[in-house]
Scaffold this motif. Structure first.
Motif, PDB file in Angstrom:
ATOM      1  N   VAL A 703       0.841  -1.210   0.000  1.00 50.21           N
ATOM      2  CA  VAL A 703       0.000   0.000   0.000  1.00 50.21           C
ATOM      3  C   VAL A 703       0.866   1.246   0.000  1.00 50.21           C
ATOM      4  CG1 VAL A 703      -1.679   1.305   1.341  1.00 50.21           C
ATOM      5  CG2 VAL A 703      -1.968  -1.150   1.069  1.00 50.21           C
ATOM      6  N   PHE A 704       1.915   1.226   0.796  1.00 46.04           N
ATOM      7  CA  PHE A 704       2.798   2.382   0.860  1.00 46.04           C
ATOM      8  C   PHE A 704       3.481   2.640  -0.481  1.00 46.04           C
ATOM      9  CE2 PHE A 704       7.043   4.125   1.712  1.00 46.04           C
ATOM     10  CZ  PHE A 704       6.680   5.339   2.275  1.00 46.04           C
ATOM     11  N   THR A 706       2.377   1.826  -3.461  1.00 43.40           N
ATOM     12  CA  THR A 706       1.353   2.330  -4.394  1.00 43.40           C
ATOM     13  C   THR A 706       1.102   3.806  -4.152  1.00 43.40           C
ATOM     14  OG1 THR A 706       0.341   0.143  -4.398  1.00 43.40           O
ATOM     15  CG2 THR A 706      -0.999   1.975  -5.194  1.00 43.40           C
ATOM     16  N   PHE A 707       1.040   4.178  -2.902  1.00 37.80           N
ATOM     17  CA  PHE A 707       0.786   5.575  -2.571  1.00 37.80           C
ATOM     18  C   PHE A 707       1.929   6.475  -3.053  1.00 37.80           C
ATOM     19  CE2 PHE A 707       1.446   9.049   0.470  1.00 37.80           C
ATOM     20  CZ  PHE A 707       0.255   9.746   0.286  1.00 37.80           C
ATOM     21  N   LEU A 711       1.547   9.423  -5.866  1.00 32.87           N
ATOM     22  CA  LEU A 711       1.948  10.789  -5.510  1.00 32.87           C
ATOM     23  C   LEU A 711       2.908  11.357  -6.535  1.00 32.87           C
ATOM     24  CD1 LEU A 711       1.853  13.078  -3.425  1.00 32.87           C
ATOM     25  CD2 LEU A 711       3.729  11.963  -2.201  1.00 32.87           C
TER      26      LEU A 711
END
Length: 817
Positions: A703-704, A706-707, A711
């Motif tokens: 998840v991190f 992907t974020f 961004l």
């Protein structure tokens, strides 16, 4: 047989021998000297040491001094030469006015023998006074038809000297009408008289001025003058005459001022103005002139001052009656002043001892008193006594001297001082008395040891005291005084637990305060017995002892100590066994603890502080017994952990804890089997939990990642949009300094955040940007800007333009570069 005339001669000889013996005995204590008056201060009067048979150095040793009473001390003893000297000017006329022989008396006291010697000093007259007239000017009126040979009295001159130094002669200045005749009176005085030698003629000369001179017989001769003014009057041939030639009156000395004493009366047979008579004193001494007054018109003699029998018991004066023509008559007035009891006795302390030792023998001399009363007769007879029941008495000594002595042995501790009142009372009516107070201090001797108010003392001190703290104070009283009452304190030497007593406590030798030299521990020793000694500073010193017991009181300074279960030494944990079939109240184990303190500080209570299964076990508050509170169930864990707290009741309370492990099984093999069966499932649970943790960590990582990618894409897109806006607005952001941008993963980001309003129209050339006040941020990318980030050309609020009537979209765009 002896003839009669020889017998009479023999008796006369014996009588003469007795008289000479009496005179000789009197002369042994009476010393006589003779000195002229007007001697300078310090002049020698006589060698008193020689006459007493002493040496000069013995004056101070034997306490020889003058004790004569009087308002003024005229003589003193020279301590070097031992002679009697004058202390000031000696004026015979002041001391003995009118006396033929001037004798002064004083007493010499020899204190070591308490003996009095009388000294009589005769003051001889010298010619130090000139004759003088009280009236420097005198007026005499004489009728012009006065017969020759008529006599007129002239003023009498005074000379205080005596003998040949006194008044001897009168002399009248030369004139043609008068001569001087001096008459000698019965009293020995010379009275001058003016004699008319030649008839007067007022028309020829109305006033005659004469000078009367009085001279004495001294060497050199002294004289005084008086001016006489003779007034010639018309005819008056009768002189006044008194009814009697001598008047006598007796008056008590306490009469009030202004009292009329007597009336003198003279008559003149003339008529009219020639019969008028005036009265005056022709002769009166200085003291009489200050006390009496004569009414010139009435002839009444009254007092103008207070009478004093002790100063002048008798007054003699001469009055004169004179008419207007100058004729006069004379009469004597004799006034006797009667004594009244107006003087209280006088008590003079001539020798005094201010203190006496309390062990002095009976009859010790305290003071020598001189008692005198100035009155006469019974008014001057005095008796004296000591007031109150005091251990003293008066003994008659020489003359009017009394000795005050002790009548018993004194005790300072009972009476430290005496206020002795000696009262002297005369026999007058009413009697008068005078009291003299003598303060006598009884000096101390060391006859009393120090004494403690109690036979023993008990002192209580809490343990753990500070070193050097004062713990108690003892005081011993000594009824003596000064050094005999100065008490010092000390402790008797002793050994306690192998150490000297002085290492445990000490005492201040001056105040009696005890100090602890160490911190006491109740658990080591609980009491201490010692002896305190009190000793005075007398000679020889006296002392006394007192017992003192020191008790150490317990404090809550020890934590409860758990005896069972004991902590294992190998690091293992002890296990208690509880069967599953145990009924409620089953005794599992018992916690045993002790406290080294005592009393309430050692009173322990037990409480269950923590348990893995609450409500399963209970602990006895006072016994420490661990019992089951309910029946064991199958769902109860096989291993139970209990934390028991042991607490005392001190202030503040102290506590200790112990952890108990209770295994629920019927026997020890069952415990071991249960524990082995529980080991495998426990490992399976641990492996499943680890798997879950690995999966969760991988998901969070994805998840991190992907974020982060999203961004970066969003950043690139915004950067591209901002470049388009710059191109359309003619480079509105071109002026931003290059230094405000930083590179991040190939993307330049602006370090400051701006909020802009963008107005767009259909015609892109008319579009414009509005730049409000910038909002600076200190972070590279703020969280707020990330949350509010939107596409630059998103549709916002619709606004209708008044200029071109076109609908435009206005949105607030946050540009973060």
């Amino acid at each position: 047989m002896i003839p009669a005339h020889l017998h009479r001669d023999y008796k006369g000889l014996v009588l003469l021998t007795v008289i000479l013996g009496i005179l000789w005995e009197t002369g042994c204590t009476q010393i006589r000297y003779s000195v002229p008056e007007e001697l300078e201060k310090g002049s020698s009067v006589g060698n008193i040491v020689k006459d007493l048979g002493l040496e000069p150095r013995e004056l101070a040793e034997r306490g020889v001094r003058i004790v004569s009473r009087g308002r003024t001390q005229l003589f003193a003893l020279n301590p070097r030469s031992g002679g009697l000297i004058t202390t000031g000017r000696v004026d015979r006329e002041e001391l003995c006015l009118g006396a033929i022989k001037c004798l002064l008396n004083l007493e010499i006291l020899m204190e070591d023998k308490v003996k009095i010697y009388g000294v009589e000093i005769e003051v001889r007259d010298v010619n130090d006074n000139s004759p003088y007239f009280r009236e420097g000017e005198l007026e005499i009126k004489i009728s012009e038809n006065a017969a020759t040979g008529m006599r007129f009295p002239l003023p009498h001159a005074w000379d205080p000297d005596v003998g040949k130094n006194s008044l001897q002669s009168y002399e009248l200045s030369p004139n043609t009408h008068f001569s001087l005749d001096v008459q000698s009176g019965a009293d020995g005085n010379k009275y001058p008289e003016l004699v008319l030698e030649r008839a007067l003629d007022r028309e020829a000369k109305a006033i005659h001025h004469l000078v009367l001179t009085a001279s004495d017989g001294g060497d050199p001769v002294r004289s005084g003058t008086a001016h006489i003014r003779v007034v010639v009057l018309d005819v008056n041939d009768n002189a006044p005459a008194f009814a009697q030639s001598e008047y006598r009156v007796s008056v008590p000395e306490n009469v009030a001022v202004g009292t009329q004493l007597l009336l003198v009366n003279a008559t003149d047979p003339d008529e009219g103005a020639n019969s008028e008579v005036t009265y005056s004193f022709r002769y009166v001494d200085d003291k009489g002139a200050q006390v009496f007054k004569l009414d010139s018109n009435l002839g009444i003699i009254s007092t103008i001052g207070e009478l004093n029998h002790e100063e002048s018991p008798f007054y003699e004066m001469e009055v004169q009656a004179m008419d207007n023509a100058g004729y006069s008559a004379r009469a004597k007035v004799l006034i006797t002043v009667l004594d009244v009891n107006d003087n209280a006795p006088e008590v003079a302390v001539t020798s005094l001892t201010s203190s006496v030792l309390e062990d002095s023998p009976r009859g010790t001399l305290i003071a020598l008193l001189n008692i005198n009363d100035q009155d006469s007769g019974e008014n001057g007879q005095v008796i004296c006594f000591i007031e109150g029941n005091l251990p003293f008495k008066l003994e008659k000594s020489y003359g009017n001297y009394y000795s005050l002595v002790t009548d018993t042995v004194l005790d300072r501790e009972q009476v430290p001082s005496y206020n002795i009142t000696v009262t002297a009372t005369d026999r007058g009516s009413p009697p008068l008395s005078m009291a003299t107070h003598i303060l006598l201090n009884v000096a101390d001797t060391n006859d009393n040891p120090p004494a403690f108010p109690q036979a023993s003392y008990s002192v209580y001190i809490p343990e753990n005291n500070l070193m050097g703290i004062s713990i108690f104070s003892v005081t011993a009283q000594d009824p003596d005084s000064d050094e005999n009452a100065q008490v010092t304190y000390s402790l008797a030497e002793n050994i306690l637990q192998g150490a000297p007593l002085s290492s445990f406590v000490s005492i201040n030798p001056d105040t009696g305060v005890l100090y602890a030299l160490r911190s006491f521990d109740y658990e080591q020793f609980r009491d201490l017995h010692l002896w305190v000694n009190a000793r005075d500073s007398g000679d020889p010193p006296l002392s006394s002892n007192v017992s003192l017991s020191l008790y150490v009181m317990d404090q809550n300074d020890n934590v409860p100590e758990i005896l069972y279960p004991a902590l294992p030494t190998d690091g293992s944990t002890g296990v208690e066994l509880a069967p599953r079939s145990a009924e409620p109240g089953y005794l599992v184990t018992k916690v045993v603890a002790v406290d080294r303190d005592s009393g309430q500080n050692a009173w322990l209570s037990y409480n269950l502080f923590k348990a893995s299964e609450p409500g399963l076990f209970a602990v006895g508050v006072h016994t420490g017994e661990v019992r089951t509170a309910r029946a064991l169930l199958d769902r109860d864990a096989l291993k139970q952990s209990l934390v028991v707290v042991v607490q005392d009741h001190g202030q503040p309370p102290l506590s200790a804890t112990v952890t108990l492990t209770v295994a629920v099984a019927d026997s020890i093999p069952d415990v071991l089997a249960d524990l082995s069966s529980l080991e495998s499932p426990t490992n399976q649970d641990d492996s499943g939990l680890t798997l879950y943790l690995v999966v969760a960590l991988a998901a969070v990582s994805c998840v991190f990642l992907t974020f982060v990618i999203a961004l970066l894409v969003l950043r690139l897109r915004r950067w591209h949009t901002s470049r388009l806006l710059q191109a359309s607005s003619g480079g509105g952001l071109a002026s931003v300094p290059r230094t405000h941008f930083v590179g991040m993963d190939g993307v330049r980001a602006f370090l400051q955040t701006y909020s802009h309003e963008v107005s767009l129209t259909a015609d892109s050339r008319k579009s414009h940007l509005i730049f409000p006040q910038p909002n600076y941020a200190d972070t590279l990318i703020s969280q707020e800007s990330c949350e509010k980030s939107e596409p630059l050309l998103l549709s916002g609020d619709s606004v209708f333009s008044k200029d071109n009537h076109e609908l435009i979209q206005v949105s607030h765009v946050n540009i973060i570069t």
